[in-house]
Design an enzyme around this catalytic site. Structure first.
Site, short mmCIF file in Angstrom:
data_model
loop_
_atom_site.label_atom_id
_atom_site.label_comp_id
_atom_site.label_asym_id
_atom_site.label_seq_id
_atom_site.Cartn_x
_atom_site.Cartn_y
_atom_site.Cartn_z
N ASP A 122 39.73 42.70 37.52
CA ASP A 122 38.55 41.98 37.34
C ASP A 122 37.28 42.17 38.27
O ASP A 122 37.55 42.97 39.30
CB ASP A 122 39.14 40.60 37.77
CG ASP A 122 38.68 39.40 37.08
OD1 ASP A 122 37.72 39.71 36.45
OD2 ASP A 122 38.92 38.38 37.42
N SER B 282 42.64 41.39 27.19
CA SER B 282 43.52 40.43 26.90
C SER B 282 43.15 39.81 25.58
O SER B 282 42.17 40.11 24.88
CB SER B 282 43.26 39.19 27.85
OG SER B 282 42.09 38.59 27.65
N THR B 283 44.36 38.91 25.20
CA THR B 283 44.11 38.40 23.72
C THR B 283 42.80 37.42 23.76
O THR B 283 41.91 37.39 22.88
CB THR B 283 45.38 37.61 23.21
OG1 THR B 283 45.79 36.83 24.51
CG2 THR B 283 46.54 38.28 23.04
N ASN C 216 40.39 38.00 25.51
CA ASN C 216 38.76 39.02 25.57
C ASN C 216 38.31 39.14 24.17
O ASN C 216 37.04 39.48 23.96
CB ASN C 216 39.15 40.30 26.17
CG ASN C 216 39.37 40.32 27.54
OD1 ASN C 216 39.89 41.15 28.13
ND2 ASN C 216 38.73 39.06 28.20
C1 FPP Z 1 37.48 42.51 33.76
O1 FPP Z 1 36.30 42.10 34.16
C2 FPP Z 1 37.60 43.51 33.05
C3 FPP Z 1 37.84 43.54 31.68
C4 FPP Z 1 37.89 42.33 30.92
C5 FPP Z 1 37.92 44.73 30.82
C6 FPP Z 1 38.58 46.00 31.47
C7 FPP Z 1 38.46 46.99 30.89
C8 FPP Z 1 38.21 48.28 31.48
C9 FPP Z 1 38.19 48.47 32.97
C10 FPP Z 1 37.68 49.46 30.74
C11 FPP Z 1 38.67 49.64 29.50
C12 FPP Z 1 38.87 51.03 29.18
C13 FPP Z 1 40.06 51.69 29.40
C14 FPP Z 1 40.04 53.17 29.18
C15 FPP Z 1 41.33 51.29 29.51
P1 FPP Z 1 35.14 41.01 33.74
O2 FPP Z 1 34.35 41.66 32.67
O3 FPP Z 1 35.87 39.85 33.44
O4 FPP Z 1 34.42 40.94 35.04
P2 FPP Z 1 33.57 39.30 35.50
O5 FPP Z 1 34.76 38.64 35.87
O6 FPP Z 1 32.84 39.74 36.66
O7 FPP Z 1 32.81 39.03 34.56
#
Ligand code: FPP
Length: 250
Positions: A22, A67-68, A70
């Site tokens: 996160d 996640s679902t 997302n």
């Molecule tokens: C959470 O940070 C992260 C995600 C929802 C996505 C995670 C995805 C990756 C790290 C890359 C995916 C690629 C591969 C190759 C698996 P956030 O966006 O919720 O951050 P925030 O809480 O600061 O908004």
């Protein structure tokens, strides 16, 4: 960092670590950039964490990549994440082979774009005999959805007389989850200061130790994993027993 590494008892590393990666969006925002910039920079953290875990002898590492929930993000961000997934899997395949990494996916994989399903299937198939570590990506994953799906599949077997209701036990339920080929989670790490489980591996984390750090995921490095594991090793896992029982191995 070497000092931290030396304080780790290699006989007691968690067998299965799950990570909620996160803070990508906040990391990017802090740099005056778009959220996608954070996701791109998450890849270094993924690589370092997987390498460090593998070096320590961790056998299973499961990363919450999508996640679902997302799916409700702006289309531009969803598309960028999917395309990042596809390019990364393509690019990393030779490294997965060289490093003896078995790749696995958990989640409602058929809801992913065809291009992502195709490369995932290829990488999973080509790495299936690798043995050093199993790296699972949770994609379009939600724990409640997973449990609903398991209940439907078990019910179908009951209705079709393939399964006796009295035979339903924890093992049967385990075998119908997306994680049927993974052991229970021992240790869950969440970055960015949020202290929630967010519908991640609820069943599998029943006895997991939970660890929360303020580090934003794109900044997470080997030494942060070492720190987390040292914290884990200083805890006593009792699984409902007393300390005395644990000491005498009853
Ligand atoms: C959470 O940070 C992260 C995600 C929802 C996505 C995670 C995805 C990756 C790290 C890359 C995916 C690629 C591969 C190759 C698996 P956030 O966006 O919720 O951050 P925030 O809480 O600061 O908004």
């Amino acid at each position: 960092m070497e000092k931290k590494l030396q304080s780790i008892d290699l006989q007691k590393v968690p067998n299965h670590i799950a990570v909620i990666m996160d803070g990508n969006g906040r990391w990017a925002k802090g740099k005056g950039m778009q959220r996608v910039f954070g996701h791109r920079n998450a890849l270094t953290a993924i690589r370092e964490t997987a390498d460090a875990a593998s070096d320590l002898g961790v056998k299973f590492l499961t990363l919450y990549a999508f996640s679902t929930e997302n799916w409700n993000r702006p289309k531009l961000e969803v598309d960028a994440l999917m395309s990042l997934l596809v390019t990364t899997l393509k690019k990393e395949l030779p490294d997965f082979q060289r490093k003896n990494v078995r790749v696995n996916a958990v989640g409602n994989i058929t809801s992913l774009p065809k291009s992502a399903q195709k490369i995932l299937a290829k990488v999973i198939e080509e790495t299936k005999n690798n043995t050093k570590i199993t790296l699972s990506f949770a994609l379009s994953y939600g724990s409640r959805e997973e449990i609903v799906n398991a209940i439907k599949n078990i019910s179908k077997k009951v209705v079709n007389n393939q399964l006796d209701i009295e035979k339903i036990d924890e093992k049967i339920i385990n075998n119908h989850l997306y994680t049927f080929n993974l052991p229970d989670v021992d240790f869950m790490i969440r970055t960015s200061g949020e202290q929630r489980i967010s519908n991640f591996l609820l069943w599998q984390m029943a006895y997991a130790e939970l660890y929360f750090t303020d580090i934003l995921w794109p900044d997470f490095r080997r030494e942060h994993l070492f720190e987390a594991i040292i914290d884990y090793q200083n805890r006593e896992r009792r699984f409902g027993k007393t300390s005395e029982q644990i000491e005498t191995n009853e």
